[in-house]
Design a protein around this motif. Sequence first.
Motif, PDB file in Angstrom:
ATOM      1  N   LEU A 140     104.893 -20.690  54.241  1.00  0.00           N
ATOM      2  CA  LEU A 140     106.320 -20.613  53.911  1.00  0.00           C
ATOM      3  C   LEU A 140     106.561 -20.735  52.400  1.00  0.00           C
ATOM      4  N   ILE A 141     105.803 -21.569  51.745  1.00  0.00           N
ATOM      5  CA  ILE A 141     105.939 -21.697  50.289  1.00  0.00           C
ATOM      6  C   ILE A 141     105.574 -20.376  49.613  1.00  0.00           C
ATOM      7  N   PHE A 142     104.508 -19.743  50.075  1.00  0.00           N
ATOM      8  CA  PHE A 142     104.134 -18.438  49.526  1.00  0.00           C
ATOM      9  C   PHE A 142     105.186 -17.376  49.845  1.00  0.00           C
ATOM     10  N   ALA A 143     105.819 -17.481  51.030  1.00  0.00           N
ATOM     11  CA  ALA A 143     106.884 -16.546  51.390  1.00  0.00           C
ATOM     12  C   ALA A 143     108.073 -16.686  50.453  1.00  0.00           C
ATOM     13  N   GLY A 144     108.380 -17.933  50.059  1.00  0.00           N
ATOM     14  CA  GLY A 144     109.454 -18.160  49.096  1.00  0.00           C
ATOM     15  C   GLY A 144     109.154 -17.506  47.753  1.00  0.00           C
ATOM     16  N   MET A 145     107.889 -17.589  47.326  1.00  0.00           N
ATOM     17  CA  MET A 145     107.485 -16.934  46.083  1.00  0.00           C
ATOM     18  C   MET A 145     107.600 -15.416  46.200  1.00  0.00           C
ATOM     19  N   LEU A 146     107.224 -14.883  47.352  1.00  0.00           N
ATOM     20  CA  LEU A 146     107.349 -13.447  47.594  1.00  0.00           C
ATOM     21  C   LEU A 146     108.802 -13.009  47.492  1.00  0.00           C
ATOM     22  N   LEU A 147     109.711 -13.786  48.088  1.00  0.00           N
ATOM     23  CA  LEU A 147     111.134 -13.447  48.029  1.00  0.00           C
ATOM     24  C   LEU A 147     111.652 -13.445  46.601  1.00  0.00           C
ATOM     25  N   TYR A 148     111.167 -14.376  45.779  1.00  0.00           N
ATOM     26  CA  TYR A 148     111.601 -14.392  44.379  1.00  0.00           C
ATOM     27  C   TYR A 148     111.232 -13.084  43.691  1.00  0.00           C
ATOM     28  N   PHE A 149     110.028 -12.598  43.940  1.00  0.00           N
ATOM     29  CA  PHE A 149     109.594 -11.348  43.314  1.00  0.00           C
ATOM     30  C   PHE A 149     110.402 -10.161  43.844  1.00  0.00           C
ATOM     31  N   VAL A 150     110.589 -10.103  45.176  1.00  0.00           N
ATOM     32  CA  VAL A 150     111.248  -8.951  45.802  1.00  0.00           C
ATOM     33  C   VAL A 150     112.743  -8.915  45.528  1.00  0.00           C
ATOM     34  N   LEU A 151     113.407 -10.073  45.558  1.00  0.00           N
ATOM     35  CA  LEU A 151     114.862 -10.108  45.461  1.00  0.00           C
ATOM     36  C   LEU A 151     115.385 -10.313  44.043  1.00  0.00           C
ATOM     37  N   VAL A 152     114.598 -10.996  43.208  1.00  0.00           N
ATOM     38  CA  VAL A 152     115.095 -11.362  41.879  1.00  0.00           C
ATOM     39  C   VAL A 152     114.354 -10.618  40.765  1.00  0.00           C
ATOM     40  N   LYS A 153     113.048 -10.774  40.716  1.00  0.00           N
ATOM     41  CA  LYS A 153     112.296 -10.246  39.573  1.00  0.00           C
ATOM     42  C   LYS A 153     112.215  -8.717  39.582  1.00  0.00           C
ATOM     43  N   LYS A 154     111.778  -8.128  40.682  1.00  0.00           N
ATOM     44  CA  LYS A 154     111.587  -6.678  40.741  1.00  0.00           C
ATOM     45  C   LYS A 154     112.889  -5.898  40.546  1.00  0.00           C
ATOM     46  N   PRO A 155     113.998  -6.259  41.231  1.00  0.00           N
ATOM     47  CA  PRO A 155     115.243  -5.499  41.037  1.00  0.00           C
ATOM     48  C   PRO A 155     115.738  -5.476  39.592  1.00  0.00           C
ATOM     49  N   LYS A 156     115.384  -6.501  38.795  1.00  0.00           N
ATOM     50  CA  LYS A 156     115.817  -6.520  37.390  1.00  0.00           C
ATOM     51  C   LYS A 156     115.180  -5.398  36.588  1.00  0.00           C
ATOM     52  N   THR A 157     114.025  -4.900  37.054  1.00  0.00           N
ATOM     53  CA  THR A 157     113.339  -3.825  36.332  1.00  0.00           C
ATOM     54  C   THR A 157     113.795  -2.444  36.788  1.00  0.00           C
ATOM     55  N   MET A 158     114.687  -2.391  37.783  1.00  0.00           N
ATOM     56  CA  MET A 158     115.149  -1.118  38.337  1.00  0.00           C
ATOM     57  C   MET A 158     116.574  -0.836  37.867  1.00  0.00           C
ATOM     58  N   VAL A 159     116.904   0.448  37.757  1.00  0.00           N
ATOM     59  CA  VAL A 159     118.223   0.861  37.290  1.00  0.00           C
ATOM     60  C   VAL A 159     119.081   1.221  38.497  1.00  0.00           C
ATOM     61  N   TRP A 160     120.216   0.535  38.645  1.00  0.00           N
ATOM     62  CA  TRP A 160     121.099   0.760  39.783  1.00  0.00           C
ATOM     63  C   TRP A 160     122.400   1.400  39.332  1.00  0.00           C
ATOM     64  N   ASN A 161     122.980   2.169  40.212  1.00  0.00           N
ATOM     65  CA  ASN A 161     124.303   2.749  39.961  1.00  0.00           C
ATOM     66  C   ASN A 161     125.342   1.663  40.179  1.00  0.00           C
ATOM     67  N   GLU A 162     125.972   1.211  39.130  1.00  0.00           N
ATOM     68  CA  GLU A 162     126.917   0.093  39.211  1.00  0.00           C
ATOM     69  C   GLU A 162     128.355   0.544  39.046  1.00  0.00           C
ATOM     70  N   ALA A 163     128.603   1.813  39.372  1.00  0.00           N
ATOM     71  CA  ALA A 163     129.962   2.334  39.207  1.00  0.00           C
ATOM     72  C   ALA A 163     130.968   1.541  40.011  1.00  0.00           C
ATOM     73  N   ALA A 164     130.556   1.172  41.237  1.00  0.00           N
ATOM     74  CA  ALA A 164     131.488   0.445  42.117  1.00  0.00           C
ATOM     75  C   ALA A 164     131.834  -0.923  41.546  1.00  0.00           C
ATOM     76  N   SER A 165     130.839  -1.531  40.852  1.00  0.00           N
ATOM     77  CA  SER A 165     131.081  -2.887  40.331  1.00  0.00           C
ATOM     78  C   SER A 165     131.980  -2.897  39.110  1.00  0.00           C
ATOM     79  N   LYS A 166     132.236  -1.669  38.515  1.00  0.00           N
ATOM     80  CA  LYS A 166     133.073  -1.600  37.326  1.00  0.00           C
ATOM     81  C   LYS A 166     134.553  -1.459  37.658  1.00  0.00           C
ATOM     82  N   LYS A 167     134.864  -1.392  38.949  1.00  0.00           N
ATOM     83  CA  LYS A 167     136.263  -1.340  39.332  1.00  0.00           C
ATOM     84  C   LYS A 167     136.934  -2.663  38.992  1.00  0.00           C
TER      85      LYS A 167
END
Length: 420
Positions: free
Chosen positions: A175-202
């Motif tokens: 479970l501790i390793f799963a928590g580390m995996l989630l940090y990479f998948v949900l937090v670290k990796k998405p920061k390196t990807m470019v998302w369309n944020e048009a909706a968030s600019k409303k």
Amino acid sequence: MEKQTSKYRWVVFVSVLFTYLLIVSQRTAPGLISDQLMKDFNISASTIGLLASIQFFAYAGLQIPIGIFSDRFGPNFFLVIGALLNGVGTLIYSLASNEVVFLFSRLLVGIGDAAIWVNLVLILSQWFKVREFVGLLGIAGMAGSCGFLLATVPFSAWITLSGWRAPFFTTGIILIFAGMLLYFVLVKKPKTMVWNEAASKKPKKPREKTLVLLRRIFSNRQAWATFFCHFGVVGTYVGFISSWAVPYGMHVYGLSRSDSSQLIMVGLVGAIIGAPLTSWISSRIDSIKRPYLVVHSIVFLCWSSFLIMNGKPPIIMLTIIFFIIGYGNGASALTFAIVRKSFDIKEVGVVSGFANMGGFLSAVLLPGIFGKVLDHFHTSASSVGYHYGFIIPVVFSLLGLLGGMIIVEKRQEVLQSQVN
């Protein structure tokens, strides 16, 4: 690239579901060793009930705060912390040597577990469109049921082979390793990807004050309907199998620990089927209320049959009963389909937390009260205490049925404009 159309969303989905499966297994795994802890540490039935209750008490009590914070600050951080706390709590449980440490470890597990489902729902809401959401909730419910299934025969066999400490210690590490995996998948990796944020600019509307939001939700009929629906089908099932189901099979029917676990496994098979099948039926007939009301009615009748048959129905009927109440637990994924279709996306977290609190408030109350009943009748035949103990899930499941009755159906076509 948009989150809701990217291939990466499936990486998120699988990672979150894997962690959820492991965490759910630790909700009920301690129930496999209830009688062993009573013998080895001279713990009463009431204390065993408290061990289960304190975990679910923390879970239930934190649902609304977690929902509020997750709506405002995002679900990723809370999901990662929840997985890590769950792992640490499970590790401590595996090393415990007295009642105080047992209670502390289950409290940690409950705090960590409290952050999981609400944030899972929010993450799916962010990464998937509404038309995918109901079906994926069914799959998520199935993953949870597989977690419960993992904590029956496989975990029981592991305990038989190596003792109870090694399985809990190993699961805590994973479970501790799963928590580390989630940090990479949900937090670290998405920061390196470019998302369309048009909706968030409303332009954003001013955020509603927390007390105003809670007052409005607590006076909302639909919110209370989801609360009682979850109270009736989830808490009764989870509360019972996490504490007294295995001892019930051993003491009333004379089954071995392994055979009793196999009986409970039948209910988990029902839960695995119930989540995707009921979600599919709901989508096909474009109604959540009708299939959910049928499920609640049958679950109520099943719990009532324990009373009618003096706490000891024939073994074949017992198998069928556990399959059906397990199916009802799986079908509880519809609770969150109701939430997603009835409330604004900015309120999904807090309303999901409120609904989920209902299920686990029930799971908090049932083990402790059941243990009190068993202690009261400890000098009588084993089936007598269980017979009167089953009054509790009967009453709780009746409340669930009433919750299903007061659901206000909101059809897909009425909400089509809110889909994206």
